[in-house]
Structure formats: structure tokens, C-alpha cells
Design an enzyme around this catalytic site. Sequence first.
Site, mmCIF file in Angstrom:
data_model
loop_
_atom_site.group_PDB
_atom_site.id
_atom_site.type_symbol
_atom_site.label_atom_id
_atom_site.label_comp_id
_atom_site.label_asym_id
_atom_site.label_seq_id
_atom_site.Cartn_x
_atom_site.Cartn_y
_atom_site.Cartn_z
ATOM 1 C CE LYS A 113 1.365 -12.168 -3.402
ATOM 2 N NZ LYS A 113 2.701 -11.845 -3.902
ATOM 3 C CE LYS A 204 -3.591 -5.327 -2.494
ATOM 4 N NZ LYS A 204 -2.275 -5.912 -2.241
ATOM 5 C CE LYS A 207 -0.010 -6.238 -10.982
ATOM 6 N NZ LYS A 207 1.439 -6.287 -10.914
#
Length: 337
Positions: A113, A204, A207
Site C-alpha cells: 500500500k 489477488k 478493491k
Amino acid sequence: MHRSRIFSGIQPSGELHIGNYLGAVKNWVALQTQYESFFCIVDYHAITVPYEPADLRRRTRDMAGSLIAAGIDPAACTMFVQSAVPEHTELAWIFNTVTPLGELERQTQFKEKSSRQESISAGLLNYPVLQAADILLYKADMVPVGEDQVQHLELSREIARRWNARFAPHLSDASNPEASGFFPEPKPLLTPTRRIMGLDGQAKMSKSLGNTVGLLEDPKEIWEKLRPAVTDPARVRRTDPGTPEVCNIYHLHKAFSPPETVEHVAVQCRTAGWGCIDCKKVLLDSMESELAPIRERAAEIRANPSTLDETLAAGAERARSVARETLRETKELMGLQ
Ligand code: TYM
């Protein structure tokens, strides 16, 4: 009779997608009556990356509605929104003081992230500490999650161990580390569908990667995503036989189609009896059988917003009564007020 406790959380950072559903939420539904269950919409986690306040409020409520539509029964479990129970952030602060910085920097999700953010907040780094607080506040024994959360749960166990050793060694049994101390060490509960790939077959389903299929999307929208989805790369022509095990669509069949269909799909793929489009059409039908009732329930729930508010308020009240007591004991053991 004492039932073991489970706790799990989901971020309201977008719509519920089939990765969340197959990796976690479907399992929550299956387990909610067997265990004393707490399911939390973790809005404090969602604000660790840039967001719009008005969107967050809407998404939090949409997520609650989607969870109920997917089968979560607020009468059988405790479903609530994290920011309605302030004890989560209070315990997270406490846990920050026993968490090694190096462990936080090593977390794969933080590395992923943070590589996508221009400016990295301390909140993003401390994210798994709040996750540990979520779980341990309810002294949960087990946490039904997808595979991507396993590393965070290892850290939760480490935090429980460290805190127990420092502040409540008399409550742990040194000869049996499995026996619970003040904070039990929570274990992940995984399903066979613990890691659903995106339809690009590359990563994967997530979102933040934009490769999801929403649980409430209608069949037309789903088909637009399924039709171009990656299959066995070796099947170039319609007549090439395929290998179902390497095909993402086959894995989705295993999640949505009845066993006899799955078997049939494998044979048709290996013998080139079906082309990939035929196979995807059958998958769409199987998905529709499972998802259409969920979509209908979601529409009913959306039509009754005040009922949803009451459900969430009651859930927060129940969660708080447990959280308050854990925090009171924790602070007492630490010499805090
Ligand atoms: P989140 O919101 O990313 O995902 C919610 C749940 O869905 C699972 N999941 C998947 N499972 C299989 N395949 C996929 N492609 C897939 N994508 C998501 C996740 O593993 C998760 O179980 N940090 C957590 C939220 C959280 C939490 C907690 C979870 C906060 N506190 C305490 C458990 C306990 C998260 O971001 O999940």
C-alpha cells in the site's frame, strides 16, 4: 455453555466483492450461530489512505446492508461499525507501546500500500496494531479471514504475547503457551477459497487494484467482466485442450457451481468439448443462482434505511459492553486511570 468467540472485520472502502465474499463473509455466515460472533465494519482502517468523508459514510452503510443481504443475521451475531466503539482506538494506542517498529515495517500489505501512496501516514504503518486491538478487545479465539490477513494475525498474536508477558504474566501458563493468557492468541480460520484472483488472473482480487466483481452487480455487468477474463493461456484456439487447474474461471466454478457441474466443466475443458466462452456462460448461471437472492435482499434493505441505523446502533451497544470491560481490566493491569 460457553461458545468460543470469533471476530472479523471488513473495510468499507468499496463495494463487497466476490473475493471478500468467498474468502471471508460466506464463512462468517456459516459460523455466526456456531460461535459467539462479532463482525465489524472497520472505518478507522479505511481512513489510512486518502478518501472522501461523504463517500465513507455512504459506503459504511452500504457495506452493512450488503453483509446482511449476504446472510449476516444481526440477531445471531454482533455487527457494528468500528468508529462507534471508541475502545478500539484506545486499545490500539496501548498496543502501539508494545509493538516493535520493525514488525510493522515488514508487513507485506504495508509495503504494497505504501508503494502506491505519495505520502505515507503513520496510520498506514500502525494499521495492523488497530487490527490487533479490534480482535483482542473481544478476546476472540478465532478470526475468519482470507489468506492476505494471515500475516496481520501473526502480528496480533505477537502483540497478545508481548502484552501478556509484560502486564499479566500471572494469568498465563508458561508450561502451555497454547493456554490463553489475559489476551488469547487469535488464530486465522481459512476456507478453500482463501485467495480469489482478479479476472485479469494476474493478482489477488482487490478493491485497490480495480479487478473485482461486485457481489451486487447484475448479470449483464458481470458478463462484461467475465467474457474477456483470462483463462488457461495455453488455450489459444477453440480446439486446443485446456488444463482446468491453471484456469481462474475453473476455480470460480469450484466456488459457485455444484460438484457435478465442476466435474463436467473439467472434462469439457480437457477435451476441448467447450470453448472458454461456453464455460464462462455456465459460470455466469451458477453465479446468478447464488447472487440473485442476495441482490434482491440488498434492494429491500436499501428501501428501509432507518431499520439499518437501528441495527447498527444496537450492534455498537452490544459490542461496547464487552469492549468497555476488556479495556477497564487492561488499564487496571497497566496502572492507568
Ligand atoms: P478487507 O476489507 O481487505 O477484506 C475483508 C475480508 O475479505 C478477504 N479478502 C479475500 N479473500 C480471498 N480472496 C480475495 N481476493 C480477498 N480479498 C479480500 C480478506 O482476507 C478479509 O478477510 N485488514 C482487514 C480488515 C480488518 C480485520 C480486522 C480483519 C480490520 N480489523 C480484524 C479481521 C480481524 C482488511 O483490510 O480486510
